[in-house]
Scaffold this motif. Structure first.
Motif, short mmCIF file in Angstrom:
data_model
loop_
_atom_site.label_atom_id
_atom_site.label_comp_id
_atom_site.label_asym_id
_atom_site.label_seq_id
_atom_site.Cartn_x
_atom_site.Cartn_y
_atom_site.Cartn_z
N LEU A 1 36.31 32.83 -3.98
CA LEU A 1 37.21 33.85 -4.54
C LEU A 1 36.96 35.19 -3.85
O LEU A 1 37.89 35.93 -3.51
CB LEU A 1 36.96 34.00 -6.05
CG LEU A 1 37.30 32.78 -6.91
CD1 LEU A 1 36.82 33.00 -8.35
CD2 LEU A 1 38.80 32.50 -6.90
N MET A 2 35.70 35.48 -3.65
CA MET A 2 35.32 36.76 -3.04
C MET A 2 35.84 36.87 -1.62
O MET A 2 36.32 37.92 -1.19
CB MET A 2 33.80 36.88 -3.08
CG MET A 2 33.28 38.23 -2.71
SD MET A 2 31.53 38.32 -3.10
CE MET A 2 31.58 38.68 -4.83
N THR B 1 23.70 41.71 -7.42
CA THR B 1 24.01 40.33 -7.81
C THR B 1 23.66 39.38 -6.66
O THR B 1 23.49 39.80 -5.51
CB THR B 1 25.52 40.18 -8.12
OG1 THR B 1 26.25 40.57 -6.94
CG2 THR B 1 25.96 41.04 -9.28
N GLY C 1 33.75 47.97 -10.14
CA GLY C 1 35.02 47.31 -10.43
C GLY C 1 35.17 47.13 -11.92
O GLY C 1 34.91 48.06 -12.70
N GLY D 1 33.32 45.64 -13.82
CA GLY D 1 32.02 45.58 -14.50
C GLY D 1 31.56 46.93 -15.01
O GLY D 1 30.49 47.03 -15.62
N LEU D 2 32.35 47.98 -14.81
CA LEU D 2 31.98 49.31 -15.33
C LEU D 2 31.76 49.20 -16.84
O LEU D 2 32.62 48.73 -17.57
CB LEU D 2 33.14 50.28 -15.04
CG LEU D 2 33.02 51.68 -15.65
CD1 LEU D 2 32.15 52.57 -14.77
CD2 LEU D 2 34.40 52.30 -15.81
N ARG E 1 29.64 51.84 -18.60
CA ARG E 1 29.08 53.07 -19.18
C ARG E 1 29.58 54.27 -18.40
O ARG E 1 30.25 54.11 -17.37
CB ARG E 1 27.56 53.01 -19.18
CG ARG E 1 26.94 52.75 -17.82
CD ARG E 1 25.42 52.54 -17.95
NE ARG E 1 24.78 52.38 -16.67
CZ ARG E 1 24.61 51.22 -16.05
NH1 ARG E 1 25.09 50.11 -16.59
NH2 ARG E 1 23.98 51.15 -14.89
N ASP F 1 39.92 46.51 -6.26
CA ASP F 1 40.20 46.07 -7.63
C ASP F 1 40.63 47.20 -8.56
O ASP F 1 41.69 47.14 -9.17
CB ASP F 1 39.01 45.30 -8.23
CG ASP F 1 39.48 44.27 -9.25
OD1 ASP F 1 40.70 44.02 -9.30
OD2 ASP F 1 38.64 43.70 -9.97
N PHE G 1 43.21 42.06 -7.96
CA PHE G 1 43.26 40.59 -7.82
C PHE G 1 43.68 39.93 -9.12
O PHE G 1 43.23 40.34 -10.19
CB PHE G 1 41.89 40.07 -7.38
CG PHE G 1 41.27 40.90 -6.29
CD1 PHE G 1 41.95 41.08 -5.09
CD2 PHE G 1 40.05 41.53 -6.48
CE1 PHE G 1 41.41 41.87 -4.08
CE2 PHE G 1 39.50 42.33 -5.48
CZ PHE G 1 40.18 42.49 -4.28
N ILE H 1 44.31 35.50 -5.64
CA ILE H 1 43.18 34.98 -4.86
C ILE H 1 42.74 33.60 -5.35
O ILE H 1 41.65 33.13 -5.04
CB ILE H 1 41.98 35.96 -4.84
CG1 ILE H 1 41.43 36.21 -6.25
CG2 ILE H 1 42.33 37.25 -4.13
CD1 ILE H 1 40.05 36.87 -6.24
#
Ligand SMILES: NC(=O)C1=CN([C@@H]2O[C@H](COP(=O)(O)OP(=O)(O)OC[C@H]3O[C@@H](n4cnc5c(N)ncnc54)[C@H](O)[C@@H]3O)[C@@H](O)[C@H]2O)[C@@H](O)CC1
Ligand SMILES: [K+]
Length: 516
Positions: free
Chosen positions: A28-29, A85, A132, A134-135, A137, A161, A186, A210
């Motif tokens: 996917l990436m 990651t 992206g 995952g923000l 805070r 993204d 995506f 994607i």
């Protein structure tokens, strides 16, 4: 209509695609990076890819590899203290081995803000791969400073993204955010890209497939313990098909009867705009309930309407005349220009108690805001159309608080009162009593003009009247109103645009529907 999703829903779709279907995360990436690469390749002299250490950063490093292998000048700037990651570490390892230039700002000595400023202005394209979906805070510290510096320089900025700092769930800015020239996203659109304030910083928005599993399939067949799926949509031109067609063999009775309770002393214009908009939408018959002194002037302007006048509704005879009209008509628009006097309070109470489909606008909202008694009477067939000021009076919160998170405020109101709300703003949010949410994407700045809201309430009333599906009238009406405004802007520009021009262009929208 097209679905828009939250960041958490996007993550869920990711997880199902990877864990249940078995498409590897890296596949996917690779596709995601390739989509951005195809937008960028051969367009700039020097690319700087600014990376966090989540998978958004990993997308960025993969993109850098592709640009490098295409023979372009590319540098990766790492700004995260954490290791990152699995995908990020892997992408970085590959990029290093291939020979991509990588600057590790946090771990290399002698690098300061001045160095960064020079670096940013030396690259005519900066790619934002900091954060992206995952923000989770507020943005602070080095990330905050770097986003500020990127926004200061003249280079084009491509966000991967979503621009870093925008909350994908609702468009809130968590401290600061990248002001992007282009955003490549995506799968599905995210709410944060469509709703203000986030929308303002997205620039041109490009959506790429994607290979995620189909969203509807994921939502229908897979369950997540900690995620409540919400139905969020945008209306698109295809949805104009939902406006009921005219029938060849018909009469005015076929297209419904609308009661427009509007206008007070010195305020006849509001009644005209609302009534006329309903007729332009195709309503069969419009009865305007208004103060007696308005009737002569309105008869001249809108002879197609019938009129019911009132002076003082404490008078039993006048009261029963209105009660009779409420009984006979299919649906009601109440509020434009009615003022907030005793007559208006009586009219609002009567309309609410009729249980019919009602559009509640302007002063009718102010009446409801003035006394708890009325707000409790709202029901699922009501559509409230407040602007920010009216919403502030209604829920007793500051306007700034509402405009920072309009999506949350509108859905909160709907959930509390089980009613449809149209929170009017540069992009209006609609939360329907059925539980769906819509973010409107039509319209323009020229529509912030006197009478524009009256036209909107007439359009929604007209749609109800001609029998459009009850669950769609509010978002569809808002979309049509914006589109009519867009036609008007094309002809006149935005500064000269007046409410009457929106009215005159409703027919353009209906002709567009006929040509679909
Ligand atoms: N297989 C996948 O998971 C795919 C992911 N994709 C990309 O991955 C992104 C999501 O990746 P992630 O879930 O790893 O999340 P992100 O890369 O968006 O960021 C998560 C990281 O940032 C940190 N963080 C969150 N808020 C912060 C803040 N305010 N200040 C500093 N650090 C903060 C988190 O602790 C975490 O370490 C998508 O937006 C997309 O770009 C795409 O490659 C498509 C495939
Ligand atoms: K980003």
């Amino acid at each position: 209509m097209e679905r828009v999703i939250t960041g958490k829903e996007a993550k869920f779709i990711d997880e199902v695609t990877i864990n249940e279907i078995g498409i590897p995360s890296l596949v996917l990436m690779e596709k995601a990076a390739l989509c951005v690469f195809n937008e960028l390749k051969n367009n700039y002299y020097n690319y700087l890819i600014v990376c966090g250490s989540g998978n958004n950063g990993a997308d960025g490093v993969a993109l850098a590899r592709m640009l490098y292998q295409n023979g372009e000048n590319v540098t990766v700037l790492l700004i995260s203290k954490s290791e990152g990651t699995t995908e990020f570490k892997l992408q970085l390892d590959i990029a290093r081995k291939i020979g991509v230039e990588i600057i590790d700002f946090v771990n290399e000595d002698n690098l300061d803000e001045e160095y960064l400023e020079e670096l940013f202005s030396a690259n005519d394209c900066i790619v934002d791969a900091i954060l992206g979906i995952g923000l989770d805070r507020q943005v602070s510290g080095l990330y905050f400073d770097i986003i500020g510096m990127i926004n200061e320089c003249d280079s084009d900025v491509y966000a991967i993204d979503i621009p870093s700092g925008i909350c994908a769930d609702n468009g809130e800015i968590l401290g600061t955010c990248i002001n992007a020239t282009v955003t490549v996203t995506f799968g599905e659109y995210k709410i944060g890209q469509i709703a203000y304030p986030g929308k303002k910083y997205v620039g041109e928005l490009i959506k790429k497939d994607i290979g995620f599993l189909d969203t509807e399939e994921v939502f229908a067949n897979y369950e997540s313990e900690d995620l409540e799926i919400r139905d969020n949509y945008i209306i698109t031109s295809k949805d104009l098909e939902l406006i009921p067609d005219r029938i060849e063999r018909s009469n005015k009775g076929t297209y419904g009867k609308l009661l427009v309770i509007a206008g007070s002393k010195d305020m006849s214009g509001a009644a005209f705009f609302t009534g006329m908009a309903a007729y332009r939408m195709g309503a069969g018959l419009v009865n305007i309930v208004t103060s007696y002194e308005n009737i002569d002037v309105l008869k001249d302007k809108l002879p197609e309407a019938v009129f019911t006048g009132y002076n003082d509704l404490r008078d039993e005879c006048e009261y029963s005349k209105i009660a009779e009209a409420l009984d006979k008509y299919d649906c009601i628009v109440i509020g434009p220009g009615i003022s907030t006097d005793d007559n208006s309070a009586i009219l609002v109470e009567m309309a609410l108690e009729s249980g019919k489909n009602i559009v509640i606008d302007a002063d009718a909202i102010n009446v409801i805001a003035s006394d708890e008694r009325y707000i409790e009477k709202l029901h699922e067939n009501c559509i409230l159309t407040p602007h920010m000021g009216e919403m502030s009076r209604l829920i007793k919160r500051d306007i700034s608080e509402i405009s920072d998170s309009p999506f949350e405020m509108a859905t909160f109101f709907r959930d509390t009162y089980n009613t449809t709300i149209v929170l009017k703003d540069a992009n209006t949010i609609i939360a329907t009593s059925r539980g769906d949410n819509y973010i409107n994407v039509s319209g323009n700045e020229g529509m912030s003009t006197a009478g524009s809201g009256d036209v909107l309430s007439g359009i929604i009333g007209g749609l109800m009247c001609i029998g459009a599906n009850r669950d769609i009238v509010a978002p569809l009406g808002v979309y049509i109103h914006g589109l009519a405004g867009d036609y008007a802007k094309e002809k006149l520009g935005s500064a000269s645009l007046m409410a009457r021009d929106i009215l005159e262009n409703i027919s353009e929208v209906l002709m567009m529907k006929d040509n679909l």
